[in-house]
Design a protein around this motif. Structure first.
Motif, PDB file in Angstrom:
ATOM      1  N   ILE A  85       0.861  -1.191   0.000  1.00 44.77           N
ATOM      2  CA  ILE A  85       0.000   0.000   0.000  1.00 44.77           C
ATOM      3  C   ILE A  85       0.898   1.243   0.000  1.00 44.77           C
ATOM      4  O   ILE A  85       1.823   1.330   0.803  1.00 44.77           O
ATOM      5  CB  ILE A  85      -0.949   0.038   1.223  1.00 44.77           C
ATOM      6  CG1 ILE A  85      -0.204  -0.353   2.511  1.00 44.77           C
ATOM      7  CG2 ILE A  85      -2.151  -0.831   1.033  1.00 44.77           C
ATOM      8  CD1 ILE A  85      -1.017  -0.168   3.758  1.00 44.77           C
ATOM      9  N   ASP A 123      -2.234   5.934   1.109  1.00 42.17           N
ATOM     10  CA  ASP A 123      -3.461   5.130   1.187  1.00 42.17           C
ATOM     11  C   ASP A 123      -3.888   4.927   2.628  1.00 42.17           C
ATOM     12  O   ASP A 123      -5.066   4.701   2.912  1.00 42.17           O
ATOM     13  CB  ASP A 123      -3.264   3.762   0.527  1.00 42.17           C
ATOM     14  CG  ASP A 123      -3.482   3.820  -0.974  1.00 42.17           C
ATOM     15  OD1 ASP A 123      -3.460   4.941  -1.528  1.00 42.17           O
ATOM     16  OD2 ASP A 123      -3.666   2.746  -1.596  1.00 42.17           O
ATOM     17  N   ASP A 151      -5.989   7.977   2.830  1.00 37.96           N
ATOM     18  CA  ASP A 151      -7.085   8.180   1.872  1.00 37.96           C
ATOM     19  C   ASP A 151      -7.988   6.964   1.735  1.00 37.96           C
ATOM     20  O   ASP A 151      -9.139   7.081   1.307  1.00 37.96           O
ATOM     21  CB  ASP A 151      -6.501   8.516   0.489  1.00 37.96           C
ATOM     22  CG  ASP A 151      -5.564   9.710   0.560  1.00 37.96           C
ATOM     23  OD1 ASP A 151      -5.736  10.528   1.486  1.00 37.96           O
ATOM     24  OD2 ASP A 151      -4.656   9.807  -0.287  1.00 37.96           O
ATOM     25  N   ASP A 152      -7.464   5.783   2.010  1.00 35.41           N
ATOM     26  CA  ASP A 152      -8.228   4.547   1.794  1.00 35.41           C
ATOM     27  C   ASP A 152      -8.017   3.653   3.012  1.00 35.41           C
ATOM     28  O   ASP A 152      -7.621   2.497   2.906  1.00 35.41           O
ATOM     29  CB  ASP A 152      -7.717   3.869   0.504  1.00 35.41           C
ATOM     30  CG  ASP A 152      -8.689   2.821   0.002  1.00 35.41           C
ATOM     31  OD1 ASP A 152      -9.791   2.706   0.570  1.00 35.41           O
ATOM     32  OD2 ASP A 152      -8.332   2.095  -0.943  1.00 35.41           O
ATOM     33  N   ASP A 195      -9.687   1.943   5.369  1.00 33.34           N
ATOM     34  CA  ASP A 195     -10.242   0.619   5.671  1.00 33.34           C
ATOM     35  C   ASP A 195      -9.582  -0.465   4.834  1.00 33.34           C
ATOM     36  O   ASP A 195      -9.209  -1.526   5.343  1.00 33.34           O
ATOM     37  CB  ASP A 195     -11.753   0.614   5.438  1.00 33.34           C
ATOM     38  CG  ASP A 195     -12.485   1.422   6.503  1.00 33.34           C
ATOM     39  OD1 ASP A 195     -11.851   1.761   7.524  1.00 33.34           O
ATOM     40  OD2 ASP A 195     -13.680   1.724   6.300  1.00 33.34           O
ATOM     41  N   ALA A 196      -9.437  -0.194   3.527  1.00 36.95           N
ATOM     42  CA  ALA A 196      -8.798  -1.181   2.639  1.00 36.95           C
ATOM     43  C   ALA A 196      -7.345  -1.390   3.052  1.00 36.95           C
ATOM     44  O   ALA A 196      -6.842  -2.525   3.065  1.00 36.95           O
ATOM     45  CB  ALA A 196      -8.879  -0.709   1.190  1.00 36.95           C
TER      46      ALA A 196
END
Ligand code: 2AL
Length: 243
Positions: A145, A149, A152-153, A155-156
């Motif tokens: 990752i 991230d 910005d992302d 949970d993923a």
């Protein structure tokens, strides 16, 4: 105690989150001051990013010295500029990779590192060798990752970090995992709950180690190579550093 936490990348959101994680774990008498360089990369994901960020780290130390900081933390897993930073102050300076390795070695005989991108693995490997921890680390794994991230992302990114930690737990013959990014500072407890073995996170580890060093009355040695830099002329862009 004024604990100056330097996020070496210039993402303000990450600086805020790292500062909040540090404040939550800090002792009541510790005031966390979280800052970032004025200029530099928004995330640190390789040697070039790291080299540029190290200059910003030294500038933040210089500001911290003017403001009377009692200790410093460099909150990026490559510990950019750590030795240079130590030359600039009598206060203790801790890198989060260094803090993570020390703490993991106190609670396990072998650990793995779970970091962001594979290409940053070599940075952790060099630090393990430089600090004398290479034999304590079984494997450096990447969740693949990008650093931002984690912002910005979230949970993923968390899911991928947990999956990678579980593989490390099952395959590496380890007792603990060191998380390999400052942006993971607020994820330690969640990941530990999901993985079921001790998870060490460098920012929180460094806060407690910095408090311990200040409590012991110990600071960076000025005897030998960590003494203040020799006065000399600097040219061009760095002329203001001339002494
Ligand atoms: C890092 C880190 O901790 N902060 C950043 O910007 N890059 N290192 C890493 N391995 O992801």
């Amino acid at each position: 105690m004024r604990l100056h936490l330097i996020n070496p990348n210039t993402s303000t959101g990450m600086t805020t989150r790292i500062g909040e994680s540090a404040s939550r774990i800090a002792a009541p008498g510790t005031r966390i001051v979280a800052t970032q360089p004025e200029s530099g990369p928004v995330s640190i994901e390789g040697h070039f990013d790291e080299a540029i960020s190290a200059v910003g780290v030294t500038e933040e130390i210089a500001k911290g010295e003017r403001d009377g900081s009692d200790a410093y933390i460099i909150a990026c897993f490559g510990d950019p500029g750590l030795m240079a930073a130590r030359e600039l102050t009598r206060a203790p300076v801790l890198g989060i990779a260094e803090a993570g390795f020390h703490v993991a070695s106190l609670i396990s005989t072998r650990f793995s590192i779970v970091t962001t991108l594979s290409r940053t693995g070599i940075i952790a490997e060099h630090l393990l060798q430089a600090y004398g921890f290479a034999h304590h680390c079984r494997r450096i794994r990447a969740a693949e990752i990008p650093v931002l991230d984690l912002e910005d992302d979230g949970d993923a990114a968390l899911t991928r970090v947990i999956e990678t930690c579980r593989r490390a737990r099952d395959e590496d013959g380890i007792g603990a995992i060191v998380l390999g990014c400052g942006g993971m500072a607020d994820l330690r407890a969640t990941i530990e709950e999901a993985v079921g073995i001790p998870i060490v996170e460098g920012v929180t580890a460094a806060v407690k180690l910095a408090e311990a060093l200040v409590g012991l009355g110990l600071g960076t040695s000025k005897h030998g190579d960590l003494d203040f830099p020799r006065p000399k002329s600097f040219t061009g862009h760095f002329a203001h550093l001339s002494r």
